[in-house]
Design an enzyme around this catalytic site. Sequence first.
Site, PDB file in Angstrom:
ATOM      1  CG  ASP A 198      -2.055   0.963   1.142  1.00  0.00           C
ATOM      2  OD1 ASP A 198      -2.292   1.503   0.039  1.00  0.00           O
ATOM      3  OD2 ASP A 198      -2.709   1.201   2.169  1.00  0.00           O
ATOM      4  N   GLY A 199       0.314   2.338  -0.553  1.00  0.00           N
ATOM      5  CA  GLY A 199       0.946   3.654  -0.419  1.00  0.00           C
ATOM      6  C   GLY A 199       1.674   4.153  -1.656  1.00  0.00           C
TER       7      GLY A 199
ATOM      8  N   GLY B 198       0.365   5.537  -4.289  1.00  0.00           N
ATOM      9  CA  GLY B 198      -0.245   6.813  -4.694  1.00  0.00           C
ATOM     10  C   GLY B 198       0.258   7.950  -3.824  1.00  0.00           C
TER      11      GLY B 198
ATOM     12  NE  ARG C 188      -3.815   7.077  -7.360  1.00  0.00           N
ATOM     13  CZ  ARG C 188      -3.765   6.741  -6.077  1.00  0.00           C
ATOM     14  NH1 ARG C 188      -3.592   7.681  -5.166  1.00  0.00           N
ATOM     15  NH2 ARG C 188      -3.911   5.497  -5.690  1.00  0.00           N
TER      16      ARG C 188
ATOM     17  CG  HIS D  83       0.583   2.388  -9.206  1.00  0.00           C
ATOM     18  ND1 HIS D  83       0.304   1.921  -7.949  1.00  0.00           N
ATOM     19  CD2 HIS D  83      -0.500   3.126  -9.582  1.00  0.00           C
ATOM     20  CE1 HIS D  83      -0.895   2.357  -7.569  1.00  0.00           C
ATOM     21  NE2 HIS D  83      -1.397   3.092  -8.541  1.00  0.00           N
TER      22      HIS D  83
ATOM     23  CB  SER E  68      -8.239  -5.526  -4.289  1.00  0.00           C
ATOM     24  OG  SER E  68      -8.809  -4.255  -4.507  1.00  0.00           O
TER      25      SER E  68
ATOM     26  CD1 TRP F 237     -12.065  -5.080 -10.704  1.00  0.00           C
ATOM     27  CD2 TRP F 237     -11.167  -4.275 -12.583  1.00  0.00           C
ATOM     28  NE1 TRP F 237     -11.393  -6.112 -11.320  1.00  0.00           N
ATOM     29  CE2 TRP F 237     -10.836  -5.642 -12.476  1.00  0.00           C
ATOM     30  CE3 TRP F 237     -10.702  -3.553 -13.686  1.00  0.00           C
ATOM     31  CZ2 TRP F 237     -10.067  -6.305 -13.434  1.00  0.00           C
ATOM     32  CZ3 TRP F 237      -9.926  -4.213 -14.644  1.00  0.00           C
ATOM     33  CH2 TRP F 237      -9.627  -5.569 -14.512  1.00  0.00           C
TER      34      TRP F 237
ATOM     35  CG  LEU G 241      10.035 -16.807  -3.352  1.00  0.00           C
ATOM     36  CD1 LEU G 241       9.817 -16.835  -1.845  1.00  0.00           C
ATOM     37  CD2 LEU G 241      10.375 -15.391  -3.804  1.00  0.00           C
TER      38      LEU G 241
ATOM     39  NE  ARG H 240      -3.271  -1.488   4.108  1.00  0.00           N
ATOM     40  CZ  ARG H 240      -4.485  -1.619   3.611  1.00  0.00           C
ATOM     41  NH1 ARG H 240      -5.272  -2.549   4.063  1.00  0.00           N
ATOM     42  NH2 ARG H 240      -4.930  -0.812   2.669  1.00  0.00           N
TER      43      ARG H 240
ATOM     44  CB  SER I 191      -7.814  -4.084   2.128  1.00  0.00           C
ATOM     45  OG  SER I 191      -7.753  -2.851   2.793  1.00  0.00           O
TER      46      SER I 191
ATOM     47  CD  GLU J 171       1.852 -13.270  15.543  1.00  0.00           C
ATOM     48  OE1 GLU J 171       1.997 -12.097  15.896  1.00  0.00           O
ATOM     49  OE2 GLU J 171       1.349 -14.151  16.275  1.00  0.00           O
TER      50      GLU J 171
HETATM   51  C1  FPP Z   1      -1.764   0.315  -3.381  1.00  0.00           C
HETATM   52  O1  FPP Z   1      -1.271   1.638  -3.297  1.00  0.00           O
HETATM   53  C2  FPP Z   1      -1.132  -0.366  -4.494  1.00  0.00           C
HETATM   54  C3  FPP Z   1      -1.809  -0.922  -5.548  1.00  0.00           C
HETATM   55  C4  FPP Z   1      -3.266  -0.885  -5.684  1.00  0.00           C
HETATM   56  C5  FPP Z   1      -1.082  -1.548  -6.647  1.00  0.00           C
HETATM   57  C6  FPP Z   1       0.055  -2.447  -6.286  1.00  0.00           C
HETATM   58  C7  FPP Z   1       0.909  -2.546  -7.476  1.00  0.00           C
HETATM   59  C8  FPP Z   1       2.247  -2.479  -7.488  1.00  0.00           C
HETATM   60  C9  FPP Z   1       3.101  -2.459  -6.294  1.00  0.00           C
HETATM   61  C10 FPP Z   1       2.938  -2.368  -8.780  1.00  0.00           C
HETATM   62  C11 FPP Z   1       3.313  -3.553  -9.536  1.00  0.00           C
HETATM   63  C12 FPP Z   1       3.039  -4.888  -8.997  1.00  0.00           C
HETATM   64  C13 FPP Z   1       3.538  -6.025  -9.546  1.00  0.00           C
HETATM   65  C14 FPP Z   1       3.194  -7.341  -8.986  1.00  0.00           C
HETATM   66  C15 FPP Z   1       4.430  -5.972 -10.691  1.00  0.00           C
HETATM   67  P1  FPP Z   1      -2.296   2.833  -3.484  1.00  0.00           P
HETATM   68  O2  FPP Z   1      -2.266   3.271  -4.896  1.00  0.00           O
HETATM   69  O3  FPP Z   1      -3.639   2.433  -2.982  1.00  0.00           O
HETATM   70  O4  FPP Z   1      -1.660   3.919  -2.568  1.00  0.00           O
HETATM   71  P2  FPP Z   1      -2.444   5.073  -1.799  1.00  0.00           P
HETATM   72  O5  FPP Z   1      -3.213   4.405  -0.704  1.00  0.00           O
HETATM   73  O6  FPP Z   1      -1.325   5.916  -1.295  1.00  0.00           O
HETATM   74  O7  FPP Z   1      -3.312   5.782  -2.790  1.00  0.00           O
END
Ligand code: FPP
Length: 244
Positions: free
Chosen positions: A22-23, A25, A35, A39, A67, A71, A133, A190, A198, A209
């Site tokens: 997460d994070g 964005g 944003r 990513h 998730s 979408w 792995l 997380r 989530s 844990e």
């Molecule tokens: C949540 O951060 C992150 C996502 C919804 C996307 C996760 C994707 C990646 C880490 C990129 C590529 C992944 C792979 C497997 C190649 P957020 O956008 O919700 O952040 P925010 O809460 O700060 O808005």
Amino acid sequence: MLKPSAAAAEGCLPAHVAIIMDGNGRWAQRRGLPRLAGHRKGAEMVREIVEAASDIGVSYLTLYAFSTENWRRAAEEVRGLMNLFRMYIRREGADLNRRNVQVRFIGDRGALDRDLAALMDSLEAQTAGNTGLKLCVALNYGGRVEIIAAARRLAEDAAAGRIDPAEICEERFSGALWTHGLPDPDLVIRTSGEMRVSNFLTWQSAYSEFAFVDECWPDFTPEVFARTLGAFGERERRFGAVPG
Ligand code: FPP
């Protein structure tokens, strides 16, 4: 290459680590970037953390990439994320294979573009025989949808007389989930300071844990990862029992 942490040396390294990345964005917005730049940086961190997990000796790593709720984001961001997944598979696939990583995707593949689903199928097939792995990427994944799909499958089997409803137990149910064959996660991490699950591994995390770390995913370096695993090693897991 990262050295195994003290936890690993003492045999208290989690076998299965699952991460809610997460994070991205917020990481980008704080730097005045779009944003999608977050990513992209997040995808680089995926490479580093997969490498670190493999070096440290984690057996299973599950990453929450997209998730069923994601979408709802702006179409441009969704498109950008899907392109990142394509790029990651194309660019990293051969290297993952070389590193002996076995890749598997969980989630509803049917709702994804055909070419992306085909890339996923192909990477799974290419790495199926690898013994290092086990990397599991949750893409268009939702814990509740997964549970409903499993319940439906078992109900169909029961209605068709293939199974006796009385035989449905935890083990059987686990076997009907997308994660069949994977052990439950020992540790769910997380990033970004948010303290929510989530809809991630809803069934599987019953006894996990949890570690909530402040770093946004693009700042979740292998060093932060190793520190988080080390802290896990200090915990006592009871699985509902009284401490002995
Ligand atoms: C949540 O951060 C992150 C996502 C919804 C996307 C996760 C994707 C990646 C880490 C990129 C590529 C992944 C792979 C497997 C190649 P957020 O956008 O919700 O952040 P925010 O809460 O700060 O808005």
